[in-house]
Write an enzyme that holds these catalytic residues in place. Structure first.
Site, PDB file in Angstrom:
ATOM      1  N   GLU A   1      -5.638  -8.271  -1.473  1.00 21.86           N
ATOM      2  CA  GLU A   1      -6.358  -8.110  -0.198  1.00 21.86           C
ATOM      3  C   GLU A   1      -7.804  -7.786  -0.525  1.00 21.86           C
ATOM      4  OE1 GLU A   1      -4.917  -5.422   2.826  1.00 21.86           O
ATOM      5  OE2 GLU A   1      -2.825  -5.914   2.377  1.00 21.86           O
TER       6      GLU A   1
ATOM      7  N   GLU B   1       0.828  -1.217   0.000  1.00 19.82           N
ATOM      8  CA  GLU B   1       0.000   0.000   0.000  1.00 19.82           C
ATOM      9  C   GLU B   1       0.861   1.266   0.000  1.00 19.82           C
ATOM     10  OE1 GLU B   1      -2.811  -0.584   3.256  1.00 19.82           O
ATOM     11  OE2 GLU B   1      -4.168  -1.605   1.895  1.00 19.82           O
TER      12      GLU B   1
END
Ligand code: BGP
Length: 478
Positions: A375, A175
């Site tokens: 995810e 991320e």
């Protein structure tokens, strides 16, 4: 069109959220090891010193360090083809600055990869998942210091060489776009030198944060380039927290605001890592925000030379953006406006399966390289039923609806998708709140917010459901 025959079904984890053994076998302290627990309403804290009598959830987590054989066997029982995990930088280089790696740390991941291999599971390794050595926070304010690039390169070279025959798929930073948000200061850019307090109140310097992000881009590109030159069998990906934003209404103000947020939180980072250059609006953004990036000769060239082979992302929710509207909701890293057509999880993240199809198309249309959802999932409280089992039909429902949309993106729209690894395939510590109560797993772990629990593992209903999904390559979702 169908899902690929070799579709990478699996699950995702991160070392700091599930390994535990925070100071065992020579491991150093990471920034996550300095974070206390919190909740949906009380933010967790980062502390300069490890305070006695304070709970730091990463210290024991769910003790994958000692349970890895049992856990990987459970993943294999579900039929996992792929297991996303991260290497804890501080197991390999305890302060990040040593000249020689820590052999005990390297040996641990050998055992993990060997165990995966025994079960026919392909590891997908995140090199840095919110686990920067705390010593580098003290030395150079995390990624703000340019020297972090060199330390990271040394770490990567060591793990590439050591695991070259065991790992094919690598992601550089988890991320990475967390660095575009003030919340990214703690876990992502680690720009928290000397700060103790709630993670939501770190004194924010966009100048330092964007400088740190630039260093992460350069570091990522350098190691991608290096890997391509030395290990042609490797595939390297980026990893973005995809923050899908819809205009709240069709008012042009709202449409422009949504476009701005999509650029600032998503495309700014993935353009650098996929196209190899900052987007055209970056300059205006820096000027508007008083940011003066320091670049060294060669930085822009290496960004061009170190572009990734595939694009990966997390997807949990969508938000709305607009001007002059009120009702706010929270989400993964960013909040937004409440969408009246969507329901939200108990933690306020708006559930939007169709948004996944939309996101897959938006991303693929822009980049045309293979994608992977690394995810996705529902953080929920699991209660034991009277029969002693965990009947998590709400989780099955969430995942089923997302997989349906993922398949539509592939089968009807033609997106090239490599795989799907839902988050927290085994219950683990929440990144945002430090809780155990926010569970994502197919496997229940007997561990609670106060640190108690015998760490035993149990299969939830979703375990058996996901096993069937994998066995039929996503055909049977009932
Ligand atoms: C992402 C992180 C993960 C993970 C997930 C779920 O931001 O990459 O580390 O934790 O979100 O978030 P949370 O744990 O806050 O529910």
């Amino acid at each position: 069109m169908k899902l690929r025959k070799d579709f990478l079904w699996g699950g995702a984890t991160a070392a700091n959220q599930f390994e535990g053994a925070w100071n065992v076998d020579g491991k150093g302290e990471s920034v996550s090891d300095h974070c206390t627990n919190g909740s949906h309403t009380v933010p967790k804290r980062v502390t300069v010193n490890i305070e006695p009598d304070t709970l730091y959830p990463s210290h024991e987590a769910i003790d994958f360090y000692c349970h890895y054989e049992e856990d990987i066997a459970l993943f294999a029982e579900m039929g996992f083809k792929c297991f996303r995990m991260s290497i804890n930088w501080t197991r390999i280089f305890p302060t990040g600055m040593e000249s020689e790696p820590n052999e005990a740390g390297l040996a641990f991941y050998d055992r993990v990869f060997d165990c995966c291999k025994k079960h026919g599971i392909e590891p997908l390794v995140t090199i840095s998942h919110y686990e920067m050595p705390y010593a580098l926070v003290e030395k150079c304010n995390g990624w703000e210091g340019r020297e972090a690039i060199g330390y990271f390169e040394t770490y990567c070279r060591v793990i590439f060489e050591r695991y070259k025959d065991k790992v094919k798929y690598w992601l550089t930073f988890n991320e990475i776009n967390a660095g575009t948000m003030p919340l990214g200061n703690v876990l992502s850019t680690s720009t928290v030198k000397g700060y103790s307090g709630p993670i939501t109140q770190v004194p924010d310097s966009p100048q330092a944060r964007y400088q740190a992000l630039h260093h992460q881009f350069v570091a990522s590109a350098r190691v991608v380039k290096y890997a391509h030159e030395h290990y042609p069998q490797f595939l390297l990906g980026n990893m973005i927290a995809f923050c899908a934003v819809y205009p709240f209404t069709c008012h042009p103000d709202d449409v422009l605001e949504a476009q701005r947020q999509m650029r600032d939180t998503n495309w700014y980072c993935s353009d650098v890592q996929v196209k190899g250059e900052y987007p055209y609006y970056a300059k205006a953004f820096w000027e508007k925000n008083g940011i003066e990036l320091k670049m060294e000769p060669g930085d822009l060239e290496v960004l061009k030379e170190g572009t990734v082979d595939f694009y990966t992302f997390s997807y949990y929710m969508t938000n709305c953006a607009g001007v002059g509207h009120e009702e706010a909701v929270s989400g993964n890293l960013t909040g937004g406006l409440k969408n009246p057509y969507l329901e939200a999880s108990a933690w306020g993240w708006q559930i939007d399966p169709q948004g996944l199809r939309w996101s897959l198309n938006e991303i693929y249309e822009r980049y045309h390289i293979p994608l992977m959802i690394v995810e996705n999932g529902l953080g929920a409280r699991d209660e034991r039923s009277e029969d002693g089992k965990f009947h998590d039909s709400y989780r099955i429902d969430y995942l089923r609806r997302h997989i349906q949309q993922m398949k539509l993106a592939v089968e009807e729209d033609g997106v090239d998708l490599m795989g799907y690894t839902p988050w927290g395939c085994i219950d683990l510590v929440s990144a945002s709140t430090g809780e155990m109560a926010k569970r994502y797993g197919f496997i229940y772990v007997n561990k609670f917010d106060d640190g108690t629990g015998d760490l035993s593992r149990e299969r939830k209903d979703s375990f058996y459901w996901y096993k069937k999904v994998i066995a039929t390559n996503g055909e049977d979702l009932d």
